[in-house]
Enzyme design. Structure first.
Site, PDB file in Angstrom:
ATOM      1  N   ASP A 100      67.757  22.247  25.136  1.00 21.17           N
ATOM      2  CA  ASP A 100      69.093  22.847  25.182  1.00 21.17           C
ATOM      3  C   ASP A 100      70.075  21.761  25.608  1.00 21.17           C
ATOM      4  OD1 ASP A 100      71.407  24.260  25.549  1.00 21.17           O
ATOM      5  OD2 ASP A 100      70.516  25.840  26.782  1.00 21.17           O
ATOM      6  N   HIS A 139      75.366  31.113  37.051  1.00 19.97           N
ATOM      7  CA  HIS A 139      75.661  29.695  37.210  1.00 19.97           C
ATOM      8  C   HIS A 139      75.918  29.318  38.660  1.00 19.97           C
ATOM      9  CE1 HIS A 139      76.834  29.574  32.781  1.00 19.97           C
ATOM     10  NE2 HIS A 139      75.849  28.728  32.931  1.00 19.97           N
ATOM     11  N   GLU A 146      65.101  35.518  24.319  1.00 20.33           N
ATOM     12  CA  GLU A 146      65.155  34.484  25.359  1.00 20.33           C
ATOM     13  C   GLU A 146      65.016  35.113  26.732  1.00 20.33           C
ATOM     14  OE1 GLU A 146      68.899  32.295  25.732  1.00 20.33           O
ATOM     15  OE2 GLU A 146      67.955  30.861  27.088  1.00 20.33           O
ATOM     16  N   HIS A 160      71.578  34.731  23.266  1.00 22.97           N
ATOM     17  CA  HIS A 160      71.510  33.948  24.493  1.00 22.97           C
ATOM     18  C   HIS A 160      71.343  34.895  25.691  1.00 22.97           C
ATOM     19  CE1 HIS A 160      73.904  32.080  27.917  1.00 22.97           C
ATOM     20  NE2 HIS A 160      72.944  31.216  27.732  1.00 22.97           N
ATOM     21  N   ASP A 192      75.881  35.315  22.574  1.00 21.80           N
ATOM     22  CA  ASP A 192      75.690  35.999  23.860  1.00 21.80           C
ATOM     23  C   ASP A 192      76.441  37.320  23.747  1.00 21.80           C
ATOM     24  OD1 ASP A 192      75.344  35.044  27.206  1.00 21.80           O
ATOM     25  OD2 ASP A 192      76.205  36.964  26.584  1.00 21.80           O
ATOM     26  N   GLU A 228      69.145  22.574  20.460  1.00 26.63           N
ATOM     27  CA  GLU A 228      70.129  23.643  20.680  1.00 26.63           C
ATOM     28  C   GLU A 228      71.464  23.111  21.162  1.00 26.63           C
ATOM     29  OE1 GLU A 228      68.741  27.169  22.681  1.00 26.63           O
ATOM     30  OE2 GLU A 228      70.535  27.292  23.913  1.00 26.63           O
ATOM     31  N   GLU A 247      75.957  29.987  21.242  1.00 27.47           N
ATOM     32  CA  GLU A 247      76.085  30.607  22.570  1.00 27.47           C
ATOM     33  C   GLU A 247      77.554  30.710  23.008  1.00 27.47           C
ATOM     34  OE1 GLU A 247      73.484  28.465  25.173  1.00 27.47           O
ATOM     35  OE2 GLU A 247      74.815  28.685  26.882  1.00 27.47           O
ATOM     36  N   ARG A 294      76.972  20.967  37.478  1.00 27.42           N
ATOM     37  CA  ARG A 294      77.942  21.702  36.660  1.00 27.42           C
ATOM     38  C   ARG A 294      78.941  22.451  37.545  1.00 27.42           C
ATOM     39  NH1 ARG A 294      74.613  24.473  31.702  1.00 27.42           N
ATOM     40  NH2 ARG A 294      73.247  25.257  33.327  1.00 27.42           N
TER      41      ARG A 294
HETATM   42 MG   LIG Z   1      71.812  27.284  25.506  1.00 28.49          MG
END
Ligand SMILES: [Mg+2]
Length: 394
Positions: free
Chosen positions: A214, A22, A338, A318, A291, A240, A268, A48
């Site tokens: 998503d 992130h 994914e 995830h 995840d 999602e 997730e 974010r």
């Molecule tokens: Mg997602």
């Protein structure tokens, strides 16, 4: 039979930019006006990182056996998770056999239950559990997927998550999942823009390519229902994580209200067998997306997956690279995986955990052979060029 016991558990963090996925610089698709639950505040709408998605950073757990063999895993959680691992969880491992992962997991979970159960604590438990499986694989000289029952298919096939499904199609992926850019606070105008983006991608990708949205917990039930029905015209395969992970009732209603044939997916940010039991018993979704670095690790994912299998629910974990691949290749109800496109423009395949990991396999033409996972443990090494810091000891 003798097996080396666990000598030491160590928790490290990586300091500086790019420490977790992130934590990407300006201009990266992953932080470009993505709809979030914080987007109702204009000052937190564009990025974010502005509301702190990257504050925790990376956690690297190492578990060293008495014979010097070291297992490790990388997840998120940073310094607070490192504290929990060192000060609380390590006691349940040191001096014990790495073969006893069921007992160790049980003690880590119930020993922290009074302040844990989900979130950061289960994130920390997941990191320890993954490092334990890596150690076990290295001691037994087998890839983790062998320890989980062996491959049920010769190769993994992937959909790509990123801003450019059209490029993902050219790269051989089976589908493309786009971030939703506009949430309820941006009104009808934003909804139109979301649908226009989907329409553009449908035009570029042709009729049969999977396209998904998503929504990263950003919507309310009414908006999600309207989005799903408008997106139906453009063949959206799934919607999602439309709602807050706490809103089981909302997900159950959304699944009932979604257009026939469109899948509702989530999970997730859910954790443990109990969290996923709730999602499944309340019939919240068609696909769960745990995840493995957050939901409790491989030991817990096996339980979650068995429960899903008995209910006809698919498990598509995830992200999480090798930690997911070794699991997905062993499960009939995880038919694809994914791949998170970490290139800033989502225009090329780059390793998900770069630069922390060396030897991380990536899909070629949207696929990865099981044989690419044929190394002990999770089959990756820590990159010695990345400096680790151990903020706490015990
Ligand atoms: Mg997602």
């Amino acid at each position: 039979m003798t097996f080396p016991t666990i000598k030491q558990v160590r928790a490290h963090v990586v300091r500086g930019g790019g420490a977790d996925y992130h934590d990407q610089g300006d201009g990266h698709w992953i932080d470009d006006h993505i709809a979030t639950p914080m987007a109702k505040y204009p000052e937190y709408r564009q990025s974010r990182q502005s509301f702190g998605i990257n504050v925790l950073g990376t956690l690297v757990v190492e578990i060293e056996a008495a014979d010097g063999t070291v297992g490790f895993a990388v997840t998120t959680g940073g310094e607070p998770a490192a504290y929990i691992v060192e000060k609380h969880l390590a006691r349940f491992l040191e001096g014990h056999s790495p073969t006893d992962y069921e007992k160790i997991w049980d003690q880590m979970y119930f020993g922290t239950q009074y302040y844990g159960r989900k979130g950061l604590v289960v994130n920390a438990i997941s990191g320890v559990d993954l490092a334990l499986w890596d150690l076990l694989g290295k001691l037994r000289r087998e890839p983790v997927y062998h320890l989980l029952g062996g491959a049920v298919r010769d190769e993994l096939s992937f959909y790509a998550t990123g801003a450019r499904p059209d490029l993902a199609k050219q790269m051989g992926f089976i589908g493309g999942k786009m971030p939703l850019h506009h949430g309820p606070a941006e009104g009808e105008e934003g909804l139109k823009k979301n649908i226009a983006e989907l329409a553009t991608m449908r035009e570029r990708c042709g009729e049969d390519f999977w396209l998904m949205f998503d929504c990263w917990m950003a919507l309310d039930l009414n908006y999600a229902t309207r989005l799903a029905h408008r997106a139906k015209d453009y063949g959206l395969k799934w919607i999602e994580e439309a709602l807050s992970p706490d809103d089981y009732w909302g997900y159950a209603a959304l699944k009932k209200a979604a257009p026939a044939g469109m899948l509702v997916t989530t999970g997730e940010h859910e954790a443990t067998r109990w969290g996923f039991r709730m999602l499944m018993e309340m019939e919240c979704c068609d696909i769960i997306q745990p995840d493995v670095g957050w939901c409790g690790g491989v030991t817990e994912l096996l339980k979650i997956s068995a429960m899903a299998d008995s209910r006809g629910v698919m498990v598509i974990p995830h992200g999480s690279s090798v930690y997911s691949y070794h699991f997905v290749i062993t499960r009939h109800n995880s038919p694809f995986a994914e791949f998170l496109m970490m290139a800033p423009k989502a225009d090329q395949v780059v390793p998900m955990f770069h630069p922390q990991l060396l030897g991380e396999p990536v899909p070629e033409n949207g696929r990865l052979k099981a044989t690419a996972l044929d190394k002990p443990g999770f089959g990756v090494d820590l990159n010695p060029a990345v400096t680790l810091h151990r903020p706490y000891t015990h």
